[in-house]
Design an enzyme around this catalytic site. Structure first.
Site, mmCIF file in Angstrom:
data_model
loop_
_atom_site.group_PDB
_atom_site.id
_atom_site.type_symbol
_atom_site.label_atom_id
_atom_site.label_comp_id
_atom_site.label_asym_id
_atom_site.label_seq_id
_atom_site.Cartn_x
_atom_site.Cartn_y
_atom_site.Cartn_z
ATOM 1 N N ASP A 11 -6.075 6.516 9.810
ATOM 2 C CA ASP A 11 -6.120 6.462 8.342
ATOM 3 C C ASP A 11 -6.987 7.607 7.819
ATOM 4 O O ASP A 11 -7.820 8.152 8.548
ATOM 5 C CB ASP A 11 -6.689 5.127 7.855
ATOM 6 C CG ASP A 11 -6.598 4.999 6.333
ATOM 7 O OD1 ASP A 11 -5.519 5.299 5.784
ATOM 8 O OD2 ASP A 11 -7.586 4.645 5.682
ATOM 9 N N SER A 12 -6.791 7.924 6.555
ATOM 10 C CA SER A 12 -7.626 8.945 5.917
ATOM 11 C C SER A 12 -9.083 8.497 5.847
ATOM 12 O O SER A 12 -9.966 9.337 5.683
ATOM 13 C CB SER A 12 -7.105 9.206 4.507
ATOM 14 O OG SER A 12 -7.066 7.979 3.803
ATOM 15 N N CYS A 74 -2.105 4.837 7.077
ATOM 16 C CA CYS A 74 -2.243 5.410 5.735
ATOM 17 C C CYS A 74 -0.859 5.605 5.102
ATOM 18 O O CYS A 74 -0.001 6.291 5.667
ATOM 19 C CB CYS A 74 -2.946 6.756 5.877
ATOM 20 S SG CYS A 74 -3.198 7.625 4.337
ATOM 21 N N GLU A 159 -13.865 1.945 -1.912
ATOM 22 C CA GLU A 159 -14.769 2.764 -1.083
ATOM 23 C C GLU A 159 -16.221 2.611 -1.537
ATOM 24 O O GLU A 159 -17.133 2.715 -0.740
ATOM 25 C CB GLU A 159 -14.386 4.249 -1.161
ATOM 26 C CG GLU A 159 -13.060 4.586 -0.525
ATOM 27 C CD GLU A 159 -13.163 4.918 0.966
ATOM 28 O OE1 GLU A 159 -14.176 5.464 1.389
ATOM 29 O OE2 GLU A 159 -12.204 4.607 1.695
ATOM 30 N N CYS A 193 -0.859 0.689 -0.241
ATOM 31 C CA CYS A 193 -2.066 1.463 0.089
ATOM 32 C C CYS A 193 -2.984 0.557 0.902
ATOM 33 O O CYS A 193 -3.144 -0.626 0.583
ATOM 34 C CB CYS A 193 -2.765 1.918 -1.196
ATOM 35 S SG CYS A 193 -4.335 2.763 -0.864
ATOM 36 N N HIS A 195 -6.084 0.235 1.072
ATOM 37 C CA HIS A 195 -7.288 -0.325 0.439
ATOM 38 C C HIS A 195 -6.998 -1.536 -0.442
ATOM 39 O O HIS A 195 -7.911 -2.295 -0.755
ATOM 40 C CB HIS A 195 -7.946 0.734 -0.447
ATOM 41 C CG HIS A 195 -8.619 1.828 0.303
ATOM 42 N ND1 HIS A 195 -7.946 2.656 1.164
ATOM 43 C CD2 HIS A 195 -9.910 2.237 0.320
ATOM 44 C CE1 HIS A 195 -8.794 3.538 1.668
ATOM 45 N NE2 HIS A 195 -9.995 3.302 1.173
HETATM 46 N N1 DGL Z 1 -5.301 5.296 3.031
HETATM 47 C C1 DGL Z 1 -4.665 5.817 1.863
HETATM 48 C C2 DGL Z 1 -3.316 5.176 1.632
HETATM 49 O O1 DGL Z 1 -2.982 4.170 2.178
HETATM 50 C C3 DGL Z 1 -5.515 5.633 0.647
HETATM 51 C C4 DGL Z 1 -6.777 6.427 0.660
HETATM 52 C C5 DGL Z 1 -6.589 7.901 0.385
HETATM 53 O O2 DGL Z 1 -6.224 8.284 -0.726
HETATM 54 O O3 DGL Z 1 -6.860 8.638 1.307
HETATM 55 O O4 DGL Z 1 -2.543 5.699 0.885
#
Ligand code: DGL
Length: 274
Positions: A11-12, A74, A159, A193, A195
């Site tokens: 993930d990012s 992600c 976050e 997403c 999050h």
């Molecule tokens: N993990 C990213 C997603 O699921 C969200 C966080 C980001 O913007 O890096 O799209």
């Protein structure tokens, strides 16, 4: 045969831990490595080329750590980089390794969860602009109508650990209301997403009770079970020791402090450069 290795989840940042958490609950016997590119998060506002470049670097690193199978938890990376990596890079890197995303398994569920056939998608700006959900739904269920809403403030709220606070109500209500006003027949909403599951209590507060919310953690866990059953040759390459290791491109202490919000369980983490 090549040595078996852990299943990798990328993930990012921290959000993919919501997906890892569920995968580990569904398949506890496997080994896992998690990589959060926390130093370069968020991906949601970055261009196609940059998300592709960063995701490819992460994929190459995870292969070098022994993984044969990578899940891009992600959505932004799944939307902007997955297809290129599968079609252009894997044949060059190693045609026997696999990279899977989270969009397809989520879309496969919409038919069971919508009667009206009107679907809402909530995601980052990058995921929404890529139209990946719209195209996947169109491919599998052409009779469905899809409306999307980008929620750029939701990731920072999570976050920064503000997701339970009153300030987040403003943004959640604003985006949910906009989505529903765009199509009042929507009866299923995809949380597109990593999050967003943490905002679920607030999301539920602003959505009518009869609207289904599609969360990805369990869906990805179940679809991984199915994938490994259908691909015994890949299952053999996934080691089974019940170990979970974490890597971050940021500071390890910082990672440990925040990761607990997203993942239940012991967190042993190392720093890594991509
Ligand atoms: N993990 C990213 C997603 O699921 C969200 C966080 C980001 O913007 O890096 O799209």
């Amino acid at each position: 045969m090549k040595k078996a290795g852990p299943i990798a989840v990328f993930d990012s940042g921290y959000g993919g831990l919501t997906v890892l958490d569920k995968i580990v609950k569904h398949l506890p016997e496997y080994d896992y490595i998690y990589l959060g590119d926390n130093a370069r998060t968020p991906y949601g506002t970055r261009s196609f080329d940059v998300v592709y470049e960063y995701t490819l670097q992460a994929v190459e690193k995870l292969f070098s750590l022994g993984a044969h199978l990578i899940i891009l938890a992600c959505n932004t990376a799944s939307a902007k980089a997955l297809r290129n990596i599968q079609q252009k890079d894997l044949p060059r890197i190693d045609p026997e390794r696999r990279v899977l995303g989270v969009i397809r398994p989520s879309v496969e569920r919409v038919n069971d969860l919508s009667k009206s056939k009107h679907i809402g998608v909530l995601g980052t700006i990058g995921t929404v602009q890529s139209e990946s959900y719209v195209m996947e739904i169109e491919k599998l269920f052409p009779e469905m109508t899809v409306k999307q809403e980008a929620c750029p403030m939701w990731v920072p709220l999570v976050e920064n650990n503000e997701f339970n606070d009153i300030g987040s109500d403003y943004f959640v209500a604003k985006n949910i209301n906009r989505l529903i006003q765009s199509d009042e027949e929507i009866d299923a909403v995809i949380l597109g997403c990593t999050h967003y599951p943490l905002l679920l209590p607030k999301i539920r507060q602003y959505l009518k009770n009869d609207i289904n919310v599609i969360e990805q953690g369990d869906i990805v866990g179940e679809s991984l079970i199915d994938y490994l059953e259908r691909h015994p040759e890949m299952d053999e390459k996934c080691s089974k020791g019940g170990e979970v290791k974490f890597f971050t491109t940021e500071n390890v202490e910082k990672f440990k402090q925040t990761a607990g919000i997203f993942f239940e369980g012991e967190i042993s983490v190392e720093n890594i450069h991509l």
